[in-house]
Motif scaffolding. Structure first.
Motif, PDB file in Angstrom:
ATOM      1  N   GLU A  65       0.889  -1.244  -0.027  1.00 15.90           N
ATOM      2  CA  GLU A  65       0.176   0.178  -0.150  1.00 15.90           C
ATOM      3  C   GLU A  65       0.737   1.375   0.034  1.00 15.90           C
ATOM      4  OE1 GLU A  65      -3.222   2.381   2.876  1.00 15.90           O
ATOM      5  OE2 GLU A  65      -2.590   0.229   3.449  1.00 15.90           O
ATOM      6  N   GLN A  66       2.009   1.191   0.889  1.00 14.29           N
ATOM      7  CA  GLN A  66       2.870   2.342   1.036  1.00 14.29           C
ATOM      8  C   GLN A  66       3.690   2.635  -0.421  1.00 14.29           C
ATOM      9  OE1 GLN A  66       3.235   4.027   3.640  1.00 14.29           O
ATOM     10  NE2 GLN A  66       4.561   5.682   2.736  1.00 14.29           N
ATOM     11  N   TYR A  67       3.861   1.430  -1.189  1.00 15.05           N
ATOM     12  CA  TYR A  67       4.627   1.631  -2.408  1.00 15.05           C
ATOM     13  C   TYR A  67       3.566   2.229  -3.279  1.00 15.05           C
ATOM     14  CZ  TYR A  67       6.142   0.651  -6.928  1.00 15.05           C
ATOM     15  OH  TYR A  67       6.386   0.863  -8.559  1.00 15.05           O
ATOM     16  N   ASP A  68       2.284   1.734  -3.342  1.00 15.11           N
ATOM     17  CA  ASP A  68       1.407   2.309  -4.480  1.00 15.11           C
ATOM     18  C   ASP A  68       1.024   3.664  -4.268  1.00 15.11           C
ATOM     19  OD1 ASP A  68       0.950   0.554  -6.380  1.00 15.11           O
ATOM     20  OD2 ASP A  68      -0.500  -0.796  -5.229  1.00 15.11           O
ATOM     21  N   LEU A  69       0.783   4.151  -2.982  1.00 16.76           N
ATOM     22  CA  LEU A  69       0.545   5.561  -2.543  1.00 16.76           C
ATOM     23  C   LEU A  69       1.785   6.289  -3.075  1.00 16.76           C
ATOM     24  CD1 LEU A  69      -0.924   5.169   0.738  1.00 16.76           C
ATOM     25  CD2 LEU A  69      -2.176   5.995  -1.105  1.00 16.76           C
ATOM     26  N   LEU A  70       2.831   5.973  -2.821  1.00 18.70           N
ATOM     27  CA  LEU A  70       4.234   6.879  -3.545  1.00 18.70           C
ATOM     28  C   LEU A  70       4.056   6.856  -5.125  1.00 18.70           C
ATOM     29  CD1 LEU A  70       7.093   5.633  -1.077  1.00 18.70           C
ATOM     30  CD2 LEU A  70       6.061   8.134  -1.327  1.00 18.70           C
ATOM     31  N   ALA A  71       4.068   5.697  -5.547  1.00 14.15           N
ATOM     32  CA  ALA A  71       3.854   5.526  -6.901  1.00 14.15           C
ATOM     33  C   ALA A  71       2.774   6.369  -7.773  1.00 14.15           C
ATOM     34  CB  ALA A  71       3.714   3.965  -7.414  1.00 14.15           C
ATOM     35  N   PHE A  72       1.556   6.446  -7.021  1.00 12.14           N
ATOM     36  CA  PHE A  72       0.399   7.522  -7.382  1.00 12.14           C
ATOM     37  C   PHE A  72       0.695   8.706  -7.438  1.00 12.14           C
ATOM     38  CE2 PHE A  72      -3.305   9.513  -7.206  1.00 12.14           C
ATOM     39  CZ  PHE A  72      -4.324   9.054  -8.281  1.00 12.14           C
ATOM     40  N   ALA A  73       1.683   8.968  -6.587  1.00 13.69           N
ATOM     41  CA  ALA A  73       2.335  10.523  -6.412  1.00 13.69           C
ATOM     42  C   ALA A  73       3.305  10.711  -7.207  1.00 13.69           C
ATOM     43  CB  ALA A  73       2.483  11.054  -5.126  1.00 13.69           C
ATOM     44  N   GLY A  74       3.929   9.888  -8.100  1.00 12.61           N
ATOM     45  CA  GLY A  74       5.094   9.679  -8.767  1.00 12.61           C
ATOM     46  C   GLY A  74       6.510   9.667  -7.988  1.00 12.61           C
ATOM     47  N   LEU A  75       6.463   9.246  -6.784  1.00 11.73           N
ATOM     48  CA  LEU A  75       7.614   9.146  -5.673  1.00 11.73           C
ATOM     49  C   LEU A  75       7.924   7.975  -5.520  1.00 11.73           C
ATOM     50  CD1 LEU A  75       6.106  11.821  -3.436  1.00 11.73           C
ATOM     51  CD2 LEU A  75       7.990  12.155  -5.129  1.00 11.73           C
ATOM     52  N   GLU A  76       7.912   6.778  -6.454  1.00  9.60           N
ATOM     53  CA  GLU A  76       8.117   5.523  -6.153  1.00  9.60           C
ATOM     54  C   GLU A  76       9.675   5.198  -6.149  1.00  9.60           C
ATOM     55  OE1 GLU A  76       7.047   5.544 -10.709  1.00  9.60           O
ATOM     56  OE2 GLU A  76       6.518   6.739  -9.135  1.00  9.60           O
ATOM     57  N   ASP A  77      10.360   5.999  -6.601  1.00  7.27           N
ATOM     58  CA  ASP A  77      11.881   6.003  -6.432  1.00  7.27           C
ATOM     59  C   ASP A  77      12.303   6.302  -5.008  1.00  7.27           C
ATOM     60  OD1 ASP A  77      12.176   5.297  -9.147  1.00  7.27           O
ATOM     61  OD2 ASP A  77      12.671   7.476  -9.891  1.00  7.27           O
ATOM     62  N   GLU A 135       5.417  -2.930 -12.107  1.00  9.10           N
ATOM     63  CA  GLU A 135       6.320  -1.958 -13.018  1.00  9.10           C
ATOM     64  C   GLU A 135       6.094  -2.557 -14.662  1.00  9.10           C
ATOM     65  OE1 GLU A 135      10.157  -2.256 -11.398  1.00  9.10           O
ATOM     66  OE2 GLU A 135       9.953  -0.614 -10.246  1.00  9.10           O
ATOM     67  N   ARG A 136       5.682  -3.751 -14.809  1.00  8.97           N
ATOM     68  CA  ARG A 136       5.610  -4.229 -16.128  1.00  8.97           C
ATOM     69  C   ARG A 136       4.141  -4.376 -16.818  1.00  8.97           C
ATOM     70  NH1 ARG A 136       6.712  -9.165 -12.931  1.00  8.97           N
ATOM     71  NH2 ARG A 136       5.418 -10.535 -13.156  1.00  8.97           N
ATOM     72  N   SER A 137       3.166  -4.152 -15.541  1.00 13.90           N
ATOM     73  CA  SER A 137       1.695  -4.241 -15.857  1.00 13.90           C
ATOM     74  C   SER A 137       1.095  -2.783 -16.421  1.00 13.90           C
ATOM     75  CB  SER A 137       0.957  -4.481 -14.755  1.00 13.90           C
ATOM     76  OG  SER A 137      -0.395  -4.374 -14.872  1.00 13.90           O
ATOM     77  N   PRO A 138       0.448  -2.763 -17.438  1.00 15.23           N
ATOM     78  CA  PRO A 138      -0.215  -1.770 -18.220  1.00 15.23           C
ATOM     79  C   PRO A 138      -1.298  -1.179 -17.238  1.00 15.23           C
ATOM     80  CG  PRO A 138      -1.035  -3.583 -19.229  1.00 15.23           C
ATOM     81  CD  PRO A 138       0.067  -4.245 -18.483  1.00 15.23           C
ATOM     82  N   TRP A 139      -1.735  -2.050 -16.265  1.00 15.98           N
ATOM     83  CA  TRP A 139      -3.056  -1.605 -15.480  1.00 15.98           C
ATOM     84  C   TRP A 139      -2.417  -0.242 -14.685  1.00 15.98           C
ATOM     85  CZ3 TRP A 139      -5.218  -6.706 -13.181  1.00 15.98           C
ATOM     86  CH2 TRP A 139      -5.642  -7.506 -14.069  1.00 15.98           C
ATOM     87  N   GLN A 140      -3.419   0.599 -14.559  1.00 23.47           N
ATOM     88  CA  GLN A 140      -3.272   1.973 -13.816  1.00 23.47           C
ATOM     89  C   GLN A 140      -4.287   1.689 -12.636  1.00 23.47           C
ATOM     90  OE1 GLN A 140      -4.406   4.266 -16.910  1.00 23.47           O
ATOM     91  NE2 GLN A 140      -2.774   3.862 -18.251  1.00 23.47           N
TER      92      GLN A 140
END
Length: 283
Positions: free
Chosen positions: A50-62, A118-123
């Motif tokens: 969940e923490q990863y996806d919240l960061l990724a949604f904000a463009g901060l996955e790095d 990272e490899r899935s097209p799902w958003q």
């Protein structure tokens, strides 16, 4: 006097169908529940992803430090389980998957989810009110059921290829879902709250690092699902009126309230189970 629970959920209805006594002990009598290491690990995997996806949604996955985040959540869940039962020998767990194995394995589960994302097209789908569909609360009432049904969706994705909404539930267990009922419950509540249709339900199997079998959810209308939960609620009221929730002892491996069950000669049964001699009805 004991009161009816204030809501239902997929897990509580599943428990009721499996063993009405277990439902009573967990949801009504509030008997102490024996910790399970697989639930500790599964919760930590859910929290870390969940923490990863919240960061990724904000463009901060790095900024996501996988091992650091995983260890923090796993240690937090271990501490919560120890607060309930400090003797880890009494926890439910697999002999092949002790704490040290779960620490390594859980990290792999989190990484497998990240690799798939990272490899899935799902958003990640965004709700009409602007929230990312990550641990999305869709609790509400359905036609035919007089009480609220609680539900939190791990994820709702938009498939840009098939142009469909997909409900995804993360599973750290070895076995895939037996049927589509969990996803169907979520689909009906999502439709009621947001007016959108999710066509598919899919379990992400963390041990394999890939989504499992997709379930078609077309039949799971709010009315269809509401009737199912309405029947479960009526059964609960009948059990309460009769003062008897029958026990099914054919498979008690996953039960976390055996210590409070008279049918299993539990040492705490006289405190929680009305079938036990010496039981005193709570005031």
């Amino acid at each position: 006097m004991q009161r009816l629970p204030e809501h239902l959920s997929h897990s509580s209805r599943e428990t009721l169908e499996r063993c009405a006594k277990q439902y009573f002990l967990t949801r009504v009598a509030k008997a102490p529940q024996q910790p399970a290491l697989w639930l500790v690990g599964g919760s930590a995997v859910h929290e870390a992803t969940e923490q990863y996806d919240l960061l990724a949604f904000a463009g901060l996955e790095d900024d996501f430090e996988t091992e650091e985040v995983w260890n923090a959540f796993f240690d937090m869940e271990l501490a919560a389980a120890r607060d309930k039962e400090e003797n880890e020998n009494l926890w439910r767990k697999s002999a092949a998957e002790p704490i040290e194995v779960w620490r390594r394995m859980g990290l792999q589960f989190v990484q497998s989810y990240i690799d798939w994302r990272e490899r899935s097209p799902w958003q990640i789908w965004t709700t009409p009110d602007g929230f990312p569909a990550i641990e999305l609360d869709v609790s509400g009432r359905l036609p035919g059921c007089e009480v609220e049904i609680k539900a939190y969706l791990d994820r709702v994705f938009w498939d840009p290829v098939l142009k469909k909404l997909v409900i995804v539930d993360l599973k750290t267990s070895k076995r895939p879902p037996k049927n589509a009922d969990q996803f169907g419950t979520y689909k009906a509540l999502l439709k009621t709250k947001y007016g959108v249709d999710a066509d598919l339900g899919v379990a992400f199997m963390n041990r394999k690092g890939t989504p499992g079998k997709p379930y078609d959810l077309a039949e799971y209308t709010p009315e269809f699902v509401g009737d199912i939960y309405g029947e479960a609620w009526e059964a609960i009221k009948e059990y309460m009126a009769a003062g008897n929730f029958p026990a099914d002892t054919s498979d008690c491996f996953l039960c976390d309230v055996k210590a409070a069950c008279h049918a299993k000669n539990g040492p705490l049964a006289h405190l929680y189970d009305p079938a036990s001699p010496g039981y005193a009805i709570p005031a």
